[in-house]
Design an enzyme around this catalytic site. Structure first.
Site, mmCIF file in Angstrom:
data_model
loop_
_atom_site.group_PDB
_atom_site.id
_atom_site.type_symbol
_atom_site.label_atom_id
_atom_site.label_comp_id
_atom_site.label_asym_id
_atom_site.label_seq_id
_atom_site.Cartn_x
_atom_site.Cartn_y
_atom_site.Cartn_z
ATOM 1 N N HIS A 65 5.053 12.631 14.188
ATOM 2 C CA HIS A 65 5.195 11.732 15.013
ATOM 3 C C HIS A 65 4.301 12.259 16.524
ATOM 4 O O HIS A 65 4.170 11.575 17.334
ATOM 5 C CB HIS A 65 6.478 11.669 15.202
ATOM 6 C CG HIS A 65 7.360 12.423 16.032
ATOM 7 N ND1 HIS A 65 8.218 13.216 15.564
ATOM 8 C CD2 HIS A 65 7.208 13.040 17.242
ATOM 9 C CE1 HIS A 65 8.824 14.119 16.063
ATOM 10 N NE2 HIS A 65 8.335 14.096 17.429
ATOM 11 N N ASP A 109 8.417 13.451 8.256
ATOM 12 C CA ASP A 109 7.691 13.791 9.675
ATOM 13 C C ASP A 109 7.204 15.156 9.681
ATOM 14 O O ASP A 109 7.807 16.100 10.234
ATOM 15 C CB ASP A 109 8.994 13.705 10.749
ATOM 16 C CG ASP A 109 8.386 13.701 12.188
ATOM 17 O OD1 ASP A 109 7.316 13.750 12.198
ATOM 18 O OD2 ASP A 109 9.211 13.988 12.970
ATOM 19 N N SER A 206 8.757 18.789 19.932
ATOM 20 C CA SER A 206 8.671 18.535 18.374
ATOM 21 C C SER A 206 7.477 19.293 17.772
ATOM 22 O O SER A 206 6.657 19.703 18.253
ATOM 23 C CB SER A 206 8.380 16.940 18.228
ATOM 24 O OG SER A 206 9.355 16.164 18.795
#
Length: 256
Positions: A65, A109, A206
């Site tokens: 992402h 992801d 992230s």
């Protein structure tokens, strides 16, 4: 293009009920200069947007992402983002998203970034080993996660790398906790931190690694809302061991 990328990320966040993409290290401590030499800062126009980690001379592993933030480069070999030599520490990248990735709510992801040139290992820079698929990660295993995000909810990012210790949460317990807030946890994930503890990650970092012992076992994926006032639902990481065949294929062919 930058405005379009920002708009897309906003739409992703709001469609997930405001759940935050991972990053800020909550209740963390500064890392020592000679530790965590594999850490990468994934950036857009010289600004940190995600974490990552070096797994070979040519590839950084991060969250898929992060590509939604229009990343342009990776910085390696520093714990202090104010001290970056662009000539030696900054690398252009080619994006290699996992082919099954749609969005972080459905899993997969994970993403590889092919560096524009080989990274030279040194006293400041080393790659990290990936988890063995045969190894079993036990409940309550003490691990660590690091990043350059904020230290409070909605705070600004920090310049110096922070790390925090987190315990692995039982998978069934994690699923139950997320079901209580009407979310079905995707497959092939690990949970650690954020639950029954004040330590964990938050929005901004992230793609950073969940490190247990001396191996990377997970990739920071998401947490519950933009609220980093833990405890709440467990933090969620992509399980690296479940993607080793894909990772090894890309590394072997040196492209995607």
């Amino acid at each position: 293009m930058h405005a379009l990328c920002t708009l897309f990320v906003f739409c992703v966040l709001t469609s997930f009920g405001g759940k935050a993409l991972g990053s800020e290290i909550i209740n963390g401590k500064k890392t020592q200069k000679r530790s965590m030499k594999y850490m990468a800062s994934v950036q857009n126009n010289l600004q940190h947007i995600c974490g990552g980690f070096l797994i070979s001379e040519e590839f950084v592993l991060t969250a898929a992402h992060c590509a939604e933030r229009c990343l342009t480069s990776v910085v390696l070999g520093t714990h202090d983002l104010r001290k970056v030599d662009d000539a030696t520490m900054r690398y252009g990248v080619k994006i290699c998203e996992h082919p099954s990735y749609k969005d972080f709510t459905t899993g997969d992801d994970i993403m590889l970034l092919k560096l524009s040139r080989k990274a030279q290992m040194s006293e400041r820079l080393q790659k990290i080993l990936l988890a063995d698929p045969e190894s079993k990660l036990k409940d309550n295993t003490l691990c660590r996660v690091a990043g350059w995000g904020a230290i409070v909810t909605n705070g600004g990012y920090v310049d110096k790398l922070l790390k925090v210790k987190v315990n692995v949460v039982n998978t069934n317990t994690c699923k139950e906790q997320w079901k209580m807030i009407n979310f079905e946890l995707p497959a092939k994930v690990i949970c650690a931190g954020g639950y029954q503890t004040k330590e964990g990650f938050c929005q901004g970092d992230s793609g950073g690694p969940l490190v247990c012992g001396d191996t990377a076992v997970g990739v920071v994926s998401f947490n519950w809302r933009a609220n980093c006032d833990y405890p709440n639902a467990p933090n969620v990481y992509t399980d690296v061991s479940k993607y080793l065949p894909w990772i090894r294929k890309i590394l072997a062919q040196k492209s995607c």
